[in-house]
Design a protein around this motif. Structure first.
Motif, PDB file in Angstrom:
ATOM      1  N   ASP A   8     -26.846 -45.420 -14.773  1.00 43.57           N
ATOM      2  CA  ASP A   8     -25.457 -45.258 -14.342  1.00 43.57           C
ATOM      3  C   ASP A   8     -24.511 -45.651 -15.473  1.00 43.57           C
ATOM      4  OD1 ASP A   8     -26.372 -44.522 -11.870  1.00 43.57           O
ATOM      5  OD2 ASP A   8     -26.163 -46.521 -10.995  1.00 43.57           O
ATOM      6  N   THR A   9     -23.533 -44.800 -15.725  1.00 40.60           N
ATOM      7  CA  THR A   9     -22.603 -45.032 -16.828  1.00 40.60           C
ATOM      8  C   THR A   9     -21.170 -44.854 -16.350  1.00 40.60           C
ATOM      9  OG1 THR A   9     -24.224 -44.244 -18.460  1.00 40.60           O
ATOM     10  CG2 THR A   9     -21.908 -44.308 -19.143  1.00 40.60           C
ATOM     11  N   ILE A  10     -20.374 -45.873 -16.569  1.00 38.89           N
ATOM     12  CA  ILE A  10     -18.945 -45.798 -16.272  1.00 38.89           C
ATOM     13  C   ILE A  10     -18.216 -45.307 -17.516  1.00 38.89           C
ATOM     14  CG2 ILE A  10     -16.870 -47.145 -15.758  1.00 38.89           C
ATOM     15  CD1 ILE A  10     -18.629 -49.005 -14.081  1.00 38.89           C
ATOM     16  N   PHE A  11     -17.380 -44.308 -17.334  1.00 38.05           N
ATOM     17  CA  PHE A  11     -16.546 -43.777 -18.407  1.00 38.05           C
ATOM     18  C   PHE A  11     -15.110 -44.229 -18.201  1.00 38.05           C
ATOM     19  CE2 PHE A  11     -19.504 -41.020 -20.432  1.00 38.05           C
ATOM     20  CZ  PHE A  11     -18.867 -40.486 -21.552  1.00 38.05           C
ATOM     21  N   VAL A  12     -14.465 -44.643 -19.283  1.00 39.74           N
ATOM     22  CA  VAL A  12     -13.029 -44.926 -19.284  1.00 39.74           C
ATOM     23  C   VAL A  12     -12.420 -44.136 -20.428  1.00 39.74           C
ATOM     24  CG1 VAL A  12     -11.223 -46.669 -19.502  1.00 39.74           C
ATOM     25  CG2 VAL A  12     -13.383 -47.252 -18.365  1.00 39.74           C
ATOM     26  N   ILE A  13     -11.394 -43.355 -20.137  1.00 41.69           N
ATOM     27  CA  ILE A  13     -10.713 -42.558 -21.156  1.00 41.69           C
ATOM     28  C   ILE A  13      -9.227 -42.883 -21.073  1.00 41.69           C
ATOM     29  CG2 ILE A  13     -10.282 -40.247 -22.062  1.00 41.69           C
ATOM     30  CD1 ILE A  13     -12.699 -39.351 -20.233  1.00 41.69           C
ATOM     31  N   THR A  14      -8.663 -43.357 -22.177  1.00 40.18           N
ATOM     32  CA  THR A  14      -7.264 -43.762 -22.175  1.00 40.18           C
ATOM     33  C   THR A  14      -6.693 -43.596 -23.580  1.00 40.18           C
ATOM     34  OG1 THR A  14      -5.741 -45.533 -21.489  1.00 40.18           O
ATOM     35  CG2 THR A  14      -7.782 -46.209 -22.602  1.00 40.18           C
ATOM     36  N   ALA A  15      -5.528 -44.176 -23.832  1.00 41.86           N
ATOM     37  CA  ALA A  15      -4.905 -44.143 -25.159  1.00 41.86           C
ATOM     38  C   ALA A  15      -4.377 -45.525 -25.495  1.00 41.86           C
ATOM     39  CB  ALA A  15      -3.765 -43.123 -25.204  1.00 41.86           C
ATOM     40  N   ASP A  16      -4.335 -45.836 -26.795  1.00 46.45           N
ATOM     41  CA  ASP A  16      -3.843 -47.160 -27.186  1.00 46.45           C
ATOM     42  C   ASP A  16      -2.336 -47.272 -27.006  1.00 46.45           C
ATOM     43  OD1 ASP A  16      -3.335 -45.400 -29.290  1.00 46.45           O
ATOM     44  OD2 ASP A  16      -4.019 -46.764 -30.869  1.00 46.45           O
ATOM     45  N   HIS A  17      -1.638 -46.165 -27.136  1.00 49.82           N
ATOM     46  CA  HIS A  17      -0.184 -46.111 -26.941  1.00 49.82           C
ATOM     47  C   HIS A  17       0.222 -44.654 -26.960  1.00 49.82           C
ATOM     48  CE1 HIS A  17       0.074 -45.227 -31.235  1.00 49.82           C
ATOM     49  NE2 HIS A  17      -0.699 -46.278 -31.454  1.00 49.82           N
ATOM     50  N   TRP A  42     -16.213 -46.686 -23.281  1.00 50.34           N
ATOM     51  CA  TRP A  42     -14.744 -46.765 -23.285  1.00 50.34           C
ATOM     52  C   TRP A  42     -14.232 -45.924 -24.448  1.00 50.34           C
ATOM     53  CZ3 TRP A  42     -11.403 -50.451 -20.481  1.00 50.34           C
ATOM     54  CH2 TRP A  42     -10.054 -50.327 -20.826  1.00 50.34           C
ATOM     55  N   ILE A  43     -13.411 -44.938 -24.135  1.00 44.73           N
ATOM     56  CA  ILE A  43     -12.856 -44.031 -25.136  1.00 44.73           C
ATOM     57  C   ILE A  43     -11.353 -44.254 -25.224  1.00 44.73           C
ATOM     58  CG2 ILE A  43     -12.374 -41.606 -25.662  1.00 44.73           C
ATOM     59  CD1 ILE A  43     -15.058 -40.942 -24.317  1.00 44.73           C
ATOM     60  N   THR A  44     -10.886 -44.588 -26.414  1.00 43.89           N
ATOM     61  CA  THR A  44      -9.452 -44.742 -26.659  1.00 43.89           C
ATOM     62  C   THR A  44      -8.989 -43.637 -27.594  1.00 43.89           C
ATOM     63  OG1 THR A  44      -9.502 -47.153 -26.363  1.00 43.89           O
ATOM     64  CG2 THR A  44      -7.654 -46.239 -27.593  1.00 43.89           C
TER      65      THR A  44
END
Length: 470
Positions: free
Chosen positions: A274-283, A9-11
């Motif tokens: 297997d690897t799930i990636f999540v890329i998002t922002a905190d705000h 998980w990348i924020t």
């Protein structure tokens, strides 16, 4: 190959959706994240909203999968309650190896958000050599022109994202010798002010300002050092200066996009399952909306509408809706991992969709920020910013906003004209929805204020980031 998926998980700090390539921006700031979204197994969610409008509230929502008024961090206190389990603890309980790297004191042991991580690295001046190692520091110095602020001792021009990435890459490469699944949480701080990207990224966008690179960088430092003075002023920046700030901000996003692309490509090449990636922002981030800068006081889309890209998750989803929030994604991941989701407040996207996105701003921080602005300018109009907790409900068409003082309805994307009288049925329905939610999921875990355990260095780091620290 692991039976249960690995999760990375990348924020990204302070990254608004409309300044990304995926969000239709006219500058190519995130070509690597766009590439991940476009690849087989990738997906971009165009209507993702953060739960909070600043790092503490939002990070606590991500890492507990609950709403801000429920966990209380960044709303009525500085930490999450001990009684509230973190998602890292939930993953840990079902056999996941867990790790987190954070350069922000709001995501640290001070706030309780380190709970459940087998390895937790808080990047700071005092921990840097021990955390990332001398080899990585020397690598940064060798690449100081391409990944840092160049040959300067001004620490405002030197971020930690390159070193964070190197540390994460080492940790991931070591995973090839273990069969246990992992949950890795990475918080990249680059797009947070002061915006001082590496020169090669700034050059991509600075030309439109008509200013020299030195002048552009100076405007960024002035924006950061005098943030509240600028907000207290009626017209803080010229057109050239606004363009300079946009170039700096976009350069920061471009740099972190490059690092995320490198991390993703490395994971795809490793034998770790297997690897799930999540890329998002905190705000997101404010650039003059409501007369404000950075991320405070309002729930505007500029500060709450954030990018969300996943890879390796799409096949598991029954989701076909528009709106999504971080707690939904985290609840879905916990379910896929076989972990408990009891007490989480997200929607499992394997089985459901979200009708409204709920964004909150606490009363305490409003008071602190407004008091500072009024101190700088007694004529500052504080009445525009309700004193109580502010809760916004976003639908695909409308934004409903509730405070103790008033209830408003806006037709998106406009957030200035109250259309309550034009849509009485809509505001009645959303008002009923808010009240039902507020009595259940919006209720706090505890009425007792949770106090953060910040060290002097943590407070100094927050002050360096522009937070008002008592």
């Amino acid at each position: 190959m692991t039976e249960r998926p690995n999760i990375v998980w990348i924020t990204l700090e302070s990254t608004r959706a409309d300044h990304t390539t995926m969000g239709g921006y006219d500058r190519e700031t995130t070509p690597n994240i766009q590439r991940i979204a476009d690849s087989d197994g990738g997906r971009y969610f165009s209507e993702c909203f953060s739960h909070g409008i600043w790092t503490l509230a939002s990070s606590a929502s991500i890492l507990t999968a609950t709403y801000p008024s429920h966990h209380g961090a960044g709303m009525t206190g500085d930490a999450i309650p001990d009684a509230l389990p973190t998602v890292a603890e939930r993953f840990q309980h079902v056999g996941y190896d867990t790790a987190c790297i954070s350069p922000n004191s709001h995501l640290s042991s001070a706030t309780g958000l380190d709970r459940g991580f087998d390895e937790f690295v808080w990047l700071s001046k005092s921990t840097l050599r021990e955390s990332v190692g001398l080899k990585t520091i020397l690598s940064y110095l060798w690449n100081i022109q391409s990944h840092g602020g160049g040959l300067t001792l001004d620490t405002r021009k030197h971020g930690t994202d390159y070193m964070l990435n190197q540390l994460a890459l080492r940790w991931l490469e070591a995973r090839q010798t273990t069969s246990d699944p992992m949950f890795l949480y990475l918080h990249y701080g680059g797009p947070h002010h002061p915006y001082q990207p590496p020169t090669r990224h700034l050059k991509k966008f600075a030309g439109e300002s008509g200013l020299s690179l030195e002048d552009v960088e100076a405007i960024g430092l002035d924006h950061h050092d005098n943030l509240y003075e600028h907000m207290a002023a009626a017209s803080p920046f010229s057109d050239e200066e606004w363009k300079a700030l946009a170039a700096l901000y976009d350069g920061e996003i471009s740099h972190v996009d490059e690092l995320v692309g490198e991390l993703f490509d490395t994971v795809q090449s490793l034998d770790i399952g297997d690897t799930i990636f999540v890329i998002t922002a905190d705000h997101g981030e404010l650039f003059g909306e409501s007369g404000l800068l950075a991320h405070q006081l309002v729930t505007n889309e500029a500060v709450s509408h954030v990018p969300l890209v996943t890879h390796g998750l799409d096949a598991a989803l029954a989701y076909d809706g528009e709106l999504v929030q971080h707690a939904d994604v985290m609840t879905t991941l916990l379910s896929l991992a076989g972990a408990s989701t009891d007490g989480t407040q997200g929607i499992d996207l394997q089985t459901g969709n979200r009708d409204v996105a709920i964004v909150q701003r606490g009363a305490d921080r409003r008071t602190q920020n407004v008091d500072k602005l009024v101190e700088l300018n007694p004529a500052f109009d504080a009445s525009k910013f309700p004193e109580s907790t502010l809760t916004a409900l976003f639908t695909p068409e409308f934004k409903y906003q509730h405070s103790d003082d008033e209830t408003e309805l806006f037709r998106r994307p406009d957030e200035t004209t109250d259309v309550s009288d034009e849509y009485p049925d809509v505001i009645a329905d959303l008002d009923a929805m808010f009240r039902g939610w507020n009595e259940t999921q919006g209720a706090p875990v505890t009425e007792q204020r949770q106090t953060g355990r910040f060290t002097d260095e943590m407070r100094a780091q927050l002050a360096d980031l522009g937070y008002l620290v008592e």
